[in-house]
Design an enzyme around this catalytic site. Structure first.
Site, PDB file in Angstrom:
ATOM      1  CG  MET A 163      -1.573   1.286   1.516  1.00 18.79           C
ATOM      2  SD  MET A 163      -2.653   1.309   2.943  1.00 18.79           S
ATOM      3  CE  MET A 163      -1.536   1.038   4.286  1.00 18.79           C
ATOM      4  N   PRO A 164       1.099   1.841  -1.170  1.00 29.53           N
ATOM      5  CG  PRO A 164       1.684   2.082  -3.403  1.00 29.53           C
ATOM      6  CD  PRO A 164       0.747   1.368  -2.497  1.00 29.53           C
ATOM      7  CB  ILE A 165       1.303   6.166   2.350  1.00 30.30           C
ATOM      8  CG1 ILE A 165       0.447   4.989   2.815  1.00 30.30           C
ATOM      9  CG2 ILE A 165       0.776   7.486   2.926  1.00 30.30           C
ATOM     10  CD1 ILE A 165       0.514   4.739   4.309  1.00 30.30           C
ATOM     11  CE  LYS A 197      -5.511   3.444   1.708  1.00 22.84           C
ATOM     12  NZ  LYS A 197      -6.145   2.602   0.740  1.00 22.84           N
TER      13      LYS A 197
END
Length: 63
Positions: free
Chosen positions: A1-3, A40
Site C-alpha cells: 500500500m503506497p502512501i 493513498k
C-alpha cells in the site's frame, strides 16, 4: 500500500488536486504494480509564511 505525501503552498483548486491525485495514482499503478485502490495520497497545504527558500519566506518574495 503506497502512501504518498504531497506538500505544497496553498492556492490550488480542488480540480487541480483531483487531477494531481489521479496522475500520481496512475504513475504508481504503472511503476510499482499496485492496485489503484491501494494508493493513498495525503495533501498538505502550507501558508506562504510557513515556507522559506534561500532564507527568505515565500510571503516576502516579490514585495
Amino acid at each position: 500500500m503506497p502512501i504518498i505525501q504531497v506538500e505544497m503552498l496553498k492556492g490550488r483548486t480542488v480540480e487541480q488536486k483531483r487531477a494531481m491525485a489521479k496522475k500520481v495514482t496512475e504513475a504508481l499503478v504503472e511503476t510499482v504494480g499496485c492496485k489503484t485502490e491501494a494508493v493513498k495520497i495525503i495533501i498538505r497545504e502550507m501558508e506562504f509564511e510557513d515556507y522559506a527558500q534561500g532564507g527568505v519566506l515565500h510571503c516576502d518574495i516579490n514585495k
